[in-house]
Design a protein around this motif. Structure first.
Motif, short mmCIF file in Angstrom:
data_model
loop_
_atom_site.label_atom_id
_atom_site.label_comp_id
_atom_site.label_asym_id
_atom_site.label_seq_id
_atom_site.Cartn_x
_atom_site.Cartn_y
_atom_site.Cartn_z
N UNK B 128 0.86 -1.18 0.00
CA UNK B 128 0.00 0.00 0.00
C UNK B 128 0.89 1.23 0.00
N UNK B 129 0.66 2.16 -0.89
CA UNK B 129 1.33 3.45 -0.81
C UNK B 129 0.62 4.26 0.28
N UNK B 130 1.38 4.77 1.22
CA UNK B 130 0.74 5.52 2.31
C UNK B 130 1.04 7.01 2.27
N UNK B 131 2.16 7.40 1.67
CA UNK B 131 2.48 8.83 1.54
C UNK B 131 3.11 9.06 0.17
N UNK B 132 2.94 10.26 -0.38
CA UNK B 132 3.59 10.57 -1.66
C UNK B 132 5.11 10.38 -1.59
N UNK B 133 5.71 10.73 -0.45
CA UNK B 133 7.17 10.63 -0.34
C UNK B 133 7.64 9.19 -0.45
N UNK B 134 6.80 8.26 -0.04
CA UNK B 134 7.22 6.85 -0.06
C UNK B 134 6.87 6.14 -1.36
N UNK B 135 6.16 6.82 -2.25
CA UNK B 135 5.71 6.15 -3.47
C UNK B 135 6.87 5.57 -4.27
N UNK B 136 7.93 6.38 -4.45
CA UNK B 136 9.06 5.91 -5.26
C UNK B 136 9.64 4.61 -4.72
N UNK B 137 9.81 4.56 -3.42
CA UNK B 137 10.39 3.36 -2.81
C UNK B 137 9.42 2.18 -2.95
N UNK B 138 8.13 2.45 -2.75
CA UNK B 138 7.13 1.38 -2.89
C UNK B 138 7.13 0.81 -4.31
N UNK B 139 7.27 1.70 -5.28
CA UNK B 139 7.26 1.24 -6.67
C UNK B 139 8.50 0.37 -6.94
N UNK B 140 9.65 0.82 -6.47
CA UNK B 140 10.88 0.05 -6.68
C UNK B 140 10.75 -1.33 -6.04
N UNK B 141 10.26 -1.36 -4.81
CA UNK B 141 10.09 -2.65 -4.13
C UNK B 141 9.15 -3.56 -4.92
N UNK B 142 8.11 -2.96 -5.47
CA UNK B 142 7.14 -3.75 -6.23
C UNK B 142 7.77 -4.30 -7.51
N UNK B 143 8.56 -3.47 -8.17
CA UNK B 143 9.22 -3.92 -9.40
C UNK B 143 10.18 -5.06 -9.09
N UNK B 144 10.97 -4.89 -8.04
CA UNK B 144 11.94 -5.93 -7.68
C UNK B 144 11.21 -7.24 -7.37
N UNK B 145 10.11 -7.14 -6.65
CA UNK B 145 9.34 -8.35 -6.34
C UNK B 145 8.79 -8.98 -7.62
N UNK B 146 8.31 -8.14 -8.53
CA UNK B 146 7.72 -8.67 -9.76
C UNK B 146 8.77 -9.38 -10.61
N UNK B 147 9.94 -8.78 -10.70
CA UNK B 147 10.96 -9.33 -11.60
C UNK B 147 11.51 -10.66 -11.14
N UNK B 148 11.49 -10.89 -9.82
CA UNK B 148 12.03 -12.15 -9.30
C UNK B 148 13.50 -12.30 -9.61
N UNK B 149 14.02 -13.40 -10.17
CA UNK B 149 13.26 -14.56 -10.58
C UNK B 149 12.80 -15.39 -9.37
N UNK B 150 11.69 -16.14 -9.58
CA UNK B 150 10.86 -16.17 -10.78
C UNK B 150 9.98 -14.95 -10.87
N UNK B 151 9.50 -14.64 -12.08
CA UNK B 151 8.57 -13.54 -12.26
C UNK B 151 7.30 -13.74 -11.46
N UNK B 152 6.77 -12.63 -10.95
CA UNK B 152 5.59 -12.72 -10.09
C UNK B 152 4.65 -11.55 -10.37
N UNK B 153 3.43 -11.71 -9.91
CA UNK B 153 2.49 -10.60 -9.92
C UNK B 153 2.69 -9.85 -8.60
N UNK B 154 3.17 -8.61 -8.69
CA UNK B 154 3.36 -7.80 -7.49
C UNK B 154 2.38 -6.64 -7.57
#
Lengths: 518, 518
Positions: B128-154
């Motif tokens: 969950x994004x909770x503040x605008x300031x944290x959005x960038x970090x949340x997105x990066x974490x989500x991308x890293x989780x998605x990329x895996x390997x293995x690839x995932x739905x994040x």
């Protein structure tokens, strides 16, 4: 008797005789059992969102739930949006989801997923069938949960081996408990508020949408000098000539606030306290004016009929004397076709006993007002905001009421989520006339873009709200699904096409080419 | 910079430049931000299942994830089935779901629902994004989780007020950790099994679908006298003339068991141990023969390339010398049109570099065999069994590879879950040719009805598996969505229409009228 047969026989024994389905391999024993229980009517949908929305429309009109049959987690996923709408509208749905055989789940086959986590989003009751012998009882419990009141989405998960396993037993429905009686203190409190001389308003919704309850509520308001408003998107409103006409609270928060301004007492009659549909920067979510007291007449599971009768008696109101809408149709509209002209022609031609499924969104804004004096009819709204409900609800309503005409007022963008509904209407030979407002846009999002303070939108943002390029040809789409279809570009064409469609058995689609309202 | 802008800028900074979307009011600030970040390509879908399936197809071909943008719980619900498929295929998806403003949730407005419970069905990572300031970090974490390997739905849940709030910051991607190296002991164990003289087979899947890895695996099998089989529904298979040809394990459990009979060693190369797709009374779920040992070469997150290279070296295999499929097209088919003739004509005409999205189901049974010697191409399968993936995957693959031809081999019943894909193909001017097998039936369910032991099915059961009455006219449906379309009723017509479609820029639909295979 196997589990699948026990399931269907229990449904039928409990009065649930209609199942909207999109089955797969794990549901084949349920499907096979259809030939053993001819009392169960099965209706095939090409997409699960059609099945779940149809179950909603059926229950609103039949007054009893339909069943669904969905295929595993992904099938339930496809049905979630319209189950969400049913949940928000408090419509009962007996939601049956097939699963892999119990012993197969641990192998994590391709279609394995956590069904329960999906079901939790929409279901107040989730039951797994674990043995054929328990199926009957599980079905009864699910039906009782679904029926409420309030109506709910109750999910029953049926593993394939429970469905094919022997030893199934038909369940028996227990005697229904009567709904809880509202305390005298609540009636007194509300009567006092209404007698206070302070500005008051009844906000009616839910079960108050039926004509007798609405007349009772209107009489109470009239007698006590209070105003009366209906919730924005009621699940079912019996209205038209000879019935009480009640305005609905506007969708736009600003307009709703203007309506409610200055109130000191808001009496909720099976309605929720008004809140903004969405959040907007700097605007309130809670639409109850400051200093206004909110009174709830009756809990959602309480005896509303009794509570209304007692309050009416307490304030000396008589529903028989309350003002009713006179028969009044718009005079013949003519000239260029626009959203208002379409609504006027519908109001001019709709027959007595029509059922209107309204997902016209921006294009349908004037439809309620223009049909206030049309012959008595039912009006079904988009209850949970998840677009793609209008056509399935029209389908389900038509299955429930084969002797009545159904008119689907349908926005273009919203139609495309569950367009497959048309095929089932054709297959079942249902008397549903779809009036499709083609304005080639997600018009409401153009409005919302500026309302959320995101500016007018640049060209790339606008592109995401535009349904042109290529233009959608709904006449071709309807014909592709086996329906009679025509396109109206003038008011005269629309009148002629709608008159013909309403006089012809079976479904038809009329594509009304209209400019955007916003 | 607001949160929505920070989100898009972070995506772009991390190499994610494509977003498939079906937005609503709560996502309007994300949409408005598209005009500020021209590097982000946004593709509108008319239904969320199209958006999520397209993100899957894009990632399979681009080798990097796309983003989605979905509207609240119901929007995510509509996207679940194809996210399920992505999860099962280990395809990375950065799944962005808009939510109400944080302060608005407690009012239980109409579109309020528990988004997280839906997301849990498909997502290994939910943020969950909770503040605008944290959005960038949340997105990066989500991308890293998605990329895996293995690839995932994040999944990243973006509340409206975080999107419109100021103070957004662009996130930076951390250095990627290298995948884990497989232990020498595992390589030794497998080499010993292959050298034992006992019947052995490599079951390849996942990342082994790429040509270099497949050649390596085939060389290992060939050198050690082991057999090699590919998983039943690989996400992406580079194949055709000049590449290694590997048979796929059959869908039907009986046939798969016959293939695997007598094996003493099964070596999994980025594949799961074989299990039956569904459970059937009296038939096993686990398809590994008794007495067969299962060896896994490499975990899903391990360094597969390195593991294959070391095993190849250990057994003395050389991928350069392994047998490749010769260029061989079927000779010109003629006569009455049937599923096999359609597949043969496709094999005859498909151009070099074609991408085939295969959801032809029963009608496409012979397509892989007939295209073994076609010019080099990619083959994309239905990875999770949730039908309605074929057209969206074709769409996403075409967005990823604008210079290549995409051919969607599509069954009629399955197409109807996500038919809206066609409109986006037309809007984006994508070179996708859909070959629609119209056999007017859920043919596979007719087969499954008897396979599950539910008998031949009575007339009411059969009715639930039948897509006739009314007949669907896919040519009209395609034209309604703005595509060129034609119908083929003979092999000659099909050849002429397919040749023309493949030579013409933009999308086209060819409706092939075929009898049922089963």
């Amino acid at each position: 008797m196997n589990g699948g047969q026990a399931l269907i026989r229990t449904l039928v024994a409990c009065g649930i005789d209609t199942c909207f389905m999109n089955p797969g391999t794990s549901e084949m024993h349920f499907v096979a059992a259809l030939d053993d229980v001819p009392e169960m009517r099965s209706v095939l949908a090409l997409f699960e969102g059609v099945a779940t929305g149809a179950a909603d429309g059926f229950a609103r009109m039949a007054g009893r739930p339909a069943a669904t049959l969905l295929h595993l987690g992904p099938g339930l996923g496809n049905g979630i949006a319209n189950l969400h709408n049913a949940r928000k509208g408090r419509t009962p749905v007996v939601n049956v989801v097939g699963d892999h055989a119990t012993y197969h789940k641990r192998y994590d086959a391709q279609l394995e997923s956590d069904i329960e986590t999906l079901a939790r989003n929409v279901s107040s009751s989730i039951r797994w069938c674990t043995t054929p012998a328990a199926v009957g009882r599980d079905v009864v419990d699910t039906i009782v949960a679904a029926e409420g009141p309030p109506g709910q989405v109750a999910t029953l998960i049926l593993p394939a081996d429970v469905s094919w396993g022997d030893g199934g037993e038909v369940g028996a429905r227990p005697a229904a408990a009567p709904p809880a009686r509202v305390d005298d203190g609540v009636i007194e409190e509300i009567a006092a508020a209404l007698a206070s001389g302070e500005p008051a308003c009844l906000l009616v919704g839910g079960r108050t949408g039926r004509a007798a309850a609405m007349a009772q509520a209107a009489a109470i308001a009239s007698k006590s000098g209070a105003r009366i408003l209906c919730e924005t998107f009621p699940a079912r409103l019996e209205r038209g000539a000879g019935r009480v006409a009640v305005d609905r609270l506007p969708y736009l928060g600003e307009m709703a606030m203007a309506q409610l301004m200055g109130l000191r007492h808001l009496v909720l009659v099976d309605a929720a306290a008004p809140v903004s549909f969405f959040a907007y920067p700097g605007k309130p979510s809670d639409l109850v004016p400051e200093g206004c007291r909110v009174h709830a007449l009756c809990p959602r599971d309480g005896d509303l009929t009794d509570a209304l009768a007692r309050l009416a008696e307490r304030v000396g109101a008589d529903a028989r004397t309350v003002a009713r809408a006179p028969l009044a149709r718009p005079s013949a509209a003519s000239g260029p076709l626009g959203a208002e002209a379409v609504c006027a022609v519908v109001a001019e031609l709709m027959p007595e006993g029509a059922i209107v499924s309204d997902e016209a969104n921006t294009s349908g804004l004037l439809a309620p007002q223009l049909t206030t004096g049309a012959p008595p009819h039912d009006w079904l709204c988009l209850t949970g905001g998840a677009i793609g409900q209008g056509l399935p609800v029209a389908l389900g309503a038509a299955v429930a009421c084969r002797d009545r005409r159904v008119i689907a007022l349908q926005a273009d963008g919203s139609s495309l989520y569950t367009l497959q509904s048309w095929w089932t209407m054709a297959r079942e030979g249902l008397d549903v006339t779809t009036v499709l407002f083609n304005n080639r846009s997600y018009s409401i999002l153009n409005l919302e873009l500026s309302r959320v303070g995101a500016g007018a939108g640049g060209p790339r943002a606008k592109e995401m709200l535009d349904l042109g390029r290529p233009d959608l040809d709904f006449t071709a789409l309807a014909r592709g699904m086996g329906l009679a279809a025509s396109r109206a570009t003038t008011t005269e064409e629309l009148r002629e096409q709608l008159a013909r469609a309403l006089a012809t058995p079976g479904p038809a689609v009329i594509e009304a080419m209209v400019p955007q309202v916003f």
